[in-house]
Scaffold this active site. Sequence first.
Site, PDB file in Angstrom:
ATOM      1  N   LYS A   1       0.824  -1.206   0.000  1.00  0.00           N
ATOM      2  CA  LYS A   1       0.000   0.000   0.000  1.00  0.00           C
ATOM      3  C   LYS A   1       0.869   1.271   0.000  1.00  0.00           C
ATOM      4  O   LYS A   1       2.071   1.211   0.249  1.00  0.00           O
ATOM      5  CB  LYS A   1      -0.957  -0.030   1.199  1.00  0.00           C
TER       6      LYS A   1
HETATM    7  C1  LIG Z   1      -5.465  -4.296   1.019  1.00  0.00           C
HETATM    8  C2  LIG Z   1      -6.934  -4.117   1.117  1.00  0.00           C
HETATM    9  C3  LIG Z   1      -7.634  -4.415   2.287  1.00  0.00           C
HETATM   10  C4  LIG Z   1      -7.017  -5.142   3.438  1.00  0.00           C
HETATM   11  O1  LIG Z   1      -5.957  -4.469   3.996  1.00  0.00           O
HETATM   12  P1  LIG Z   1      -5.042  -5.228   5.074  1.00  0.00           P
HETATM   13  O2  LIG Z   1      -4.324  -4.130   5.755  1.00  0.00           O
HETATM   14  O3  LIG Z   1      -4.139  -6.145   4.300  1.00  0.00           O
HETATM   15  O4  LIG Z   1      -5.949  -5.976   5.983  1.00  0.00           O
HETATM   16  C5  LIG Z   1      -8.977  -4.110   2.353  1.00  0.00           C
HETATM   17  N1  LIG Z   1      -9.614  -3.549   1.305  1.00  0.00           N
HETATM   18  C6  LIG Z   1      -8.984  -3.284   0.156  1.00  0.00           C
HETATM   19  C7  LIG Z   1      -9.755  -2.657  -0.956  1.00  0.00           C
HETATM   20  C8  LIG Z   1      -7.619  -3.582   0.006  1.00  0.00           C
HETATM   21  O5  LIG Z   1      -7.009  -3.357  -1.149  1.00  0.00           O
END
Ligand SMILES: *Cc1c(COP(=O)(O)O)cnc(C)c1O
Length: 402
Positions: A189
């Site tokens: 991210k």
């Molecule tokens: C990555 C992601 C999540 C989950 O995030 P984590 O921190 O890995 O739990 C939830 N929603 C979307 C749209 C994502 O891309």
Amino acid sequence: MSLKNIPFHRPSIGQEEIDEVTETLRSGWLTSGPKTALFEREFAAYAGAPNALAVNSCTAGLHLSLAALGIGEGDEVITTPLTFCATATTILHAGATCVLADVGGDGNIDPEAIEDAVTPRTKAIVPVHFGGRPCDMPAIWRIAEKHRLYVVEDAAHAVGSAIGASPIGAAGTGGYRSDAVCFSFYATKNLTTGEGGMITTHDDDLYARMRRLCLHGIGKDAWNRYSDKGHWYYEVADLGFKYNLSDIQSAIGIHQLRKQEEFIRRRMEIARQYNGALSGRPEFETPEEFSAGRHCWHLYPLRLNPDALSIGRDSFITELKEAGIQCSVHFIPIPLHPAYQGHPKVRVHSDSRSLAMYPRLISLPLYPAMTDEDVDTVIDRVVCLAERYSLRASPAGTATPV
Ligand SMILES: *Cc1c(COP(=O)(O)O)cnc(C)c1O
């Protein structure tokens, strides 16, 4: 000629993050403590919210938000089919029914589809800012107000995105705001702590409830009432979760946050270069620039035009990989995963646009660590492949092979 490989993602971790982690490790305090408190304060200020709660993933944040709002059995929660599994699964883990309402042309949930999916059992809307492009929150907040629904934003992609001048997490014009906004700090991210997340909220009571449930439901009041500082006694006031973020992770987050503006500037630059090179071509439909605020460009979801190409999406990705460019797909729509098919608590209200978009989607590499040369390499090879398989190009055999 040896081909330079461009991975789909590479995190931007600098000496500042490394030093802060080392310092944290030497400090003797590893779990949630002073670094996490600092990270929360700085993140709250960045997102324009009075409260921020650090959690160990966005998934945890979504589950915790829904649970703390009291959403459960018999309730319906509306979200998008074009999202990561975590969005749908957390709704189901909360005990509610997951109702899927389709996206619009920009890949974000369509407010009209939401309105159409509302029933007397609907309790909440979970919009996802697809790729970092903000959803039409003013429209979603109006629907929520009209039907008295909670709004929990899945802002996993949207650290630093904004509607008008209001960052995702802040109140919008007219004072409308979501109940909770959940961010992800997963490895790929925009802001990463390896694993991690943050919930922001404007509701002080909800914040207190989430903070308690985040750490086993241990009541702070009990702590204050019955114990001296450092005393062994505590009370479990509610059945809680173990969703807190450690100081080791927050040490990374503090510096990642301070670099976000620089990261986003670079991401915007790259997205513009992609759009400039690819938008005129009949083989592609490029993501539009976002004019109603700021798009943090977590993803660059390019769409292939099947009418203009003699190659399908899957093969396009395979050939790009062979050419050294690693791409990804966001997302395999929720209804296509076996776990949700025939699930008694999944209701597909509408998904035809998501299903039609899915076979055309390719996410190109986009991250601040990419050099100009990397960006040019991606463009060259994507264009080369498009020319080779174009149904609109010069006769077969004359295009340059990849
Ligand atoms: C990555 C992601 C999540 C989950 O995030 P984590 O921190 O890995 O739990 C939830 N929603 C979307 C749209 C994502 O891309």
